[in-house]
Design an enzyme around this catalytic site. Sequence first.
Site, PDB file in Angstrom:
ATOM      1  CG  ASN A  92      -1.905  -1.157   1.158  1.00 10.61           C
ATOM      2  OD1 ASN A  92      -2.054  -1.782   0.107  1.00 10.61           O
ATOM      3  ND2 ASN A  92      -2.539  -1.461   2.264  1.00 10.61           N
ATOM      4  CG  ASP A  94      -2.786   3.285   2.959  1.00  9.54           C
ATOM      5  OD1 ASP A  94      -2.179   2.965   4.001  1.00  9.54           O
ATOM      6  OD2 ASP A  94      -3.552   2.492   2.367  1.00  9.54           O
ATOM      7  CG  HIS A 109       3.932  -1.716  -4.834  1.00 14.74           C
ATOM      8  ND1 HIS A 109       2.789  -2.477  -4.939  1.00 14.74           N
ATOM      9  CD2 HIS A 109       4.938  -2.523  -5.261  1.00 14.74           C
ATOM     10  CE1 HIS A 109       3.078  -3.683  -5.401  1.00 14.74           C
ATOM     11  NE2 HIS A 109       4.386  -3.741  -5.600  1.00 14.74           N
ATOM     12  N   GLY A 175      -5.414  -8.971   2.710  1.00 11.18           N
ATOM     13  CA  GLY A 175      -5.967  -7.952   1.808  1.00 11.18           C
ATOM     14  C   GLY A 175      -5.217  -7.795   0.511  1.00 11.18           C
ATOM     15  CB  THR A 176      -2.430  -8.788  -1.143  1.00 12.50           C
ATOM     16  OG1 THR A 176      -1.858  -8.873  -2.456  1.00 12.50           O
ATOM     17  CG2 THR A 176      -1.877  -9.904  -0.281  1.00 12.50           C
ATOM     18  CB  SER A 177      -5.623 -10.044  -5.626  1.00  5.84           C
ATOM     19  OG  SER A 177      -4.682  -9.176  -6.227  1.00  5.84           O
TER      20      SER A 177
HETATM   21  P1  OAD Z   1      -6.030  -5.985  -5.154  1.00  4.08           P
HETATM   22  O1  OAD Z   1      -7.084  -4.974  -5.469  1.00  4.08           O
HETATM   23  O2  OAD Z   1      -5.424  -6.732  -6.285  1.00  4.08           O
HETATM   24  O3  OAD Z   1      -6.629  -7.059  -4.146  1.00  4.08           O
HETATM   25  C1  OAD Z   1      -7.352  -6.660  -3.019  1.00  4.08           C
HETATM   26  C2  OAD Z   1      -7.602  -7.864  -2.130  1.00  4.08           C
HETATM   27  O4  OAD Z   1      -8.203  -7.406  -0.942  1.00  4.08           O
HETATM   28  C3  OAD Z   1      -8.525  -8.936  -2.721  1.00  4.08           C
HETATM   29  O5  OAD Z   1      -7.977 -10.211  -2.434  1.00  4.08           O
HETATM   30  C4  OAD Z   1      -9.835  -8.758  -1.919  1.00  4.08           C
HETATM   31  O6  OAD Z   1     -10.535  -9.988  -1.716  1.00  4.08           O
HETATM   32  C5  OAD Z   1      -9.305  -8.241  -0.611  1.00  4.08           C
HETATM   33  N1  OAD Z   1     -10.249  -7.403   0.150  1.00  4.08           N
HETATM   34  C6  OAD Z   1     -11.115  -6.457  -0.284  1.00  4.08           C
HETATM   35  N2  OAD Z   1     -11.772  -5.900   0.743  1.00  4.08           N
HETATM   36  C7  OAD Z   1     -11.313  -6.507   1.876  1.00  4.08           C
HETATM   37  C8  OAD Z   1     -11.588  -6.385   3.263  1.00  4.08           C
HETATM   38  N3  OAD Z   1     -12.487  -5.519   3.737  1.00  4.08           N
HETATM   39  N4  OAD Z   1     -10.915  -7.193   4.126  1.00  4.08           N
HETATM   40  C9  OAD Z   1     -10.005  -8.092   3.679  1.00  4.08           C
HETATM   41  N5  OAD Z   1      -9.702  -8.251   2.370  1.00  4.08           N
HETATM   42  C10 OAD Z   1     -10.346  -7.475   1.485  1.00  4.08           C
HETATM   43  O7  OAD Z   1      -4.921  -5.216  -4.282  1.00  4.08           O
HETATM   44  P2  OAD Z   1      -3.397  -5.609  -4.037  1.00  4.08           P
HETATM   45  O8  OAD Z   1      -3.207  -7.071  -3.964  1.00  4.08           O
HETATM   46  O9  OAD Z   1      -2.928  -4.767  -2.906  1.00  4.08           O
HETATM   47  O10 OAD Z   1       0.331  -1.581  -7.304  1.00  4.08           O
HETATM   48  O11 OAD Z   1      -2.729  -5.069  -5.370  1.00  4.08           O
HETATM   49  C11 OAD Z   1      -1.353  -5.182  -5.530  1.00  4.08           C
HETATM   50  C12 OAD Z   1      -0.812  -4.024  -6.332  1.00  4.08           C
HETATM   51  O12 OAD Z   1      -1.532  -3.915  -7.549  1.00  4.08           O
HETATM   52  C13 OAD Z   1      -0.993  -2.671  -5.661  1.00  4.08           C
HETATM   53  O13 OAD Z   1       0.041  -2.359  -4.753  1.00  4.08           O
HETATM   54  C14 OAD Z   1      -1.008  -1.722  -6.826  1.00  4.08           C
HETATM   55  C15 OAD Z   1      -1.875  -2.530  -7.770  1.00  4.08           C
HETATM   56  O14 OAD Z   1      -1.720  -2.279  -9.122  1.00  4.08           O
HETATM   57  C16 OAD Z   1       0.676  -0.513  -8.045  1.00  4.08           C
HETATM   58  O15 OAD Z   1      -0.117   0.361  -8.351  1.00  4.08           O
HETATM   59  C17 OAD Z   1       2.099  -0.499  -8.449  1.00  4.08           C
END
Ligand code: OAD
Length: 241
Positions: A92, A94, A109, A175-177
């Site tokens: 993140n 933030d 990142h 919280g990451t995909s």
């Molecule tokens: P994603 O948007 O790919 O994934 C978000 C994850 O959070 C998913 O697995 C959701 O199921 C989960 N999620 C959503 N709401 C939630 C909640 N309330 N509690 C728990 N889980 C929840 O985001 P990231 O994996 O962080 O990079 O994405 C990785 C990178 O891709 C980011 O850092 C960003 C993006 O492009 C850059 O911009 C360089």
Amino acid sequence: MGQVEKTKVVVLSGAGISAESGLGTFRDSGGLWEKYDLRTVATPEGWARNPELVLEFYNARRQQAAAAEPNLAHRALARLQEHFEVVIVTQNVDDLHERAGSTQVIHLHGKLREAKSSVEPIEVRDIGDRDILIGDLCKHGSQLRPNIVWFGEMIENFDLAKKHVREAGHFLVVGTSLQVFPAAGLATLSPNTADKVLVALDIDLEPRGFSIREGKATQEVPAIIDTWLAGKRLSGPRYSV
Ligand code: OAD
């Protein structure tokens, strides 16, 4: 008498941990990459083509993050520091982990509250909550850009993050995909003996050896932390062979 070493807890967090603070995730339905073209706002090519649009995108992200508050999941992780050595490795941009009180936060990142020179990447400056505008220049006279790692750029602090994950006694991925590499590759690096747990709203990928918690970070993370504080494990014991 020697001091007892605290168990190391390593957390790999993604956008989902900040979702309940009101910050949008990227790949969920209605997420940022549905509303914006990733190639336009998050690549060096997009920056070269239309810097104004890129600045507008990140100025909006910065303002939203400044108005958001850390939630119960961020706060529970900060509380854990009283009893464990806690290292947060976050994708993140933030600062909600820091504002909740976490002291060891590694950003892979970049950070919204920093700007950097577009010709001299080590020239980074704190900009707080301020916008970056066309015409804001670095010391070398070139346009300032957000200090965000875009697609196609080198991730930051990766060796340090790998070192911590390899030393983890407990490992929480939240919280990451796990779609974006190399950050997602960290999920496979913790020792066999570590107690590993994955928390997300929707889980498609189940990395080996993890206890899976499908649910909201604000509910799951405090419960996991209570388990660890009680001296219990979430996944079965695993031993190196
Ligand atoms: P994603 O948007 O790919 O994934 C978000 C994850 O959070 C998913 O697995 C959701 O199921 C989960 N999620 C959503 N709401 C939630 C909640 N309330 N509690 C728990 N889980 C929840 O985001 P990231 O994996 O962080 O990079 O994405 C990785 C990178 O891709 C980011 O850092 C960003 C993006 O492009 C850059 O911009 C360089």
